[in-house]
Write an enzyme that holds these catalytic residues in place. Structure first.
Site, PDB file in Angstrom:
ATOM      1  N   TYR A  79       0.843  -1.187   0.000  1.00 33.39           N
ATOM      2  CA  TYR A  79       0.000   0.000   0.000  1.00 33.39           C
ATOM      3  C   TYR A  79       0.883   1.243   0.000  1.00 33.39           C
ATOM      4  CZ  TYR A  79      -3.740  -3.201   1.472  1.00 33.39           C
ATOM      5  OH  TYR A  79      -4.645  -4.236   1.556  1.00 33.39           O
ATOM      6  N   GLY A 125     -18.423  -2.944  -0.864  1.00 38.05           N
ATOM      7  CA  GLY A 125     -18.337  -3.007  -2.310  1.00 38.05           C
ATOM      8  C   GLY A 125     -17.477  -1.912  -2.904  1.00 38.05           C
TER       9      GLY A 125
END
Length: 343
Positions: free
Chosen positions: A65, A209
């Protein structure tokens, strides 16, 4: 600093080795430049402190990341006694090579990756260390994580049932991280039952989502040009328009329940069992408070059945990833005997 939340955050156990975490975690990936422009570091540190002081103590990061800058951020946030309050999870296994992501499970690489993460995080020990993606060239039994007190618990991310079984037989696995939400339910068939059979905890990433259940199709309007979600099949115009009906039906149920669509979607994940810990990510205080508020949303059996009927596999259009991103569906590794023969 924002006032501390008054939502009570319960704690759960992941696996059977002793790992205990807050029932909801905090995904920190978006705090460093992956989704668009860099966020102000002091603001992100303040947000992390606010989450921890509110009871969200399970923090999720990875060496990829940023890359690497996310771990550095967390290292700065965990000063002045904050480290002792959290369960810190990071990952290894994805590295940049010639401008592309390469998956590596070689033991020597794993040891070097762990040492580098410890340095960036500025800690002596990682609470939960995941293999971020499975190296299909290296038997899972060979990808041994470092010992010597540098890692307390071991996890896998995006691993197939057979890989999970083989890894757990070699060394107890405390948690499997997988994508789970109202529009990603493929793990329900085999992976989650396998984890439960073996007593392995489940950490659900992208439980909203990837932002879809926060604002529906409009979420794409917030994507920057470098946001990797722009490449995902479900956010392509032809699929997004079809997925709109799913969001609208979730929104209708949320209105009836007196909560937001994102709280309803997150509550559904929380209701999957007391061995499931979702780790929604955010960079905003208001979103963090909204996510914590999902713990107050109670769903009946009828609510769950209704949600699951409208969020069936054929109701969601588009794969969750494109072919360039490996998933559990291609995570099987060679037999251990082949590695011994090669050695």
């Amino acid at each position: 600093m924002a006032a501390e939340s008054n939502v009570k955050i319960p704690r759960i156990k992941l696996g059977s080795q002793g790992l205990e975490v807050s029932v909801q975690g905090l995904g920190c990936m978006g705090m460093t430049p992956l989704f668009g422009q860099p966020k102000p570091e002091p603001d992100m540190i303040e947000l992390i402190h606010y989450a921890v002081n509110s009871g969200i103590t399970f923090l999720d990061t990875s060496d990829i990341y940023g890359p690497k800058t996310n771990e550095i951020l967390l290292g700065k946030a965990l000063k002045d006694g904050m480290r002792e309050k959290v369960e810190l999870a990071t990952k290894f296994g994805i590295r940049l090579a010639d401008g592309k992501n390469d998956i590596c499970g070689d033991p020597a690489y794993v040891r070097a990756a762990c040492e580098a993460s410890l340095k960036r995080l500025d800690v002596d020990c990682i609470d939960l260390y995941y293999q971020h993606r499975i190296d299909t060239r290296v038997p899972i039994e060979v990808t041994k994580l470092v010992e010597e007190g540098k890692v307390k618990y071991i996890g896998l991310s995006e691993a197939s049932p057979s890989t999970i079984r083989r890894a757990h037989a070699a060394h107890p696995i405390s948690a499997v991280q997988l994508e789970l939400s109202l529009w990603t339910r493929d793990a329900e068939a085999e992976i989650i039952p396998t984890c439960r059979e073996l007593g392995i905890g489940i950490v659900a990433y992208s439980p909203l989502g990837r932002g879809f259940f926060s604002s529906g199709p409009k979420v794409v309007e917030t994507f920057s040009e470098v946001d990797f979600r722009k490449r995902l099949p479900r956010f392509q115009p032809e699929n997004l328009e079809l997925n709109k009906s799913l969001f609208e039906r979730v929104k209708d149920i949320a209105n009836r329940k007196g909560c937001t669509p994102s709280q309803l979607a997150l509550a559904w994940v929380h209701h999957q069992g007391n061995d499931v810990c979702p780790i929604p990510g955010t960079t905003k205080f208001e979103n963090l408070n909204e996510n914590m508020g999902a713990l107050s949303v109670k769903l009946t059996e009828e609510d769950m059945a209704e949600l699951e009927s409208i969020a069936s596999a054929d109701a969601v259009k588009g794969e969750r990833y494109g072919p360039d991103i490996p998933t559990w569906k291609d995570s099987d590794t060679p037999p251990l005997s082949t590695w011994k023969a090669a050695a």
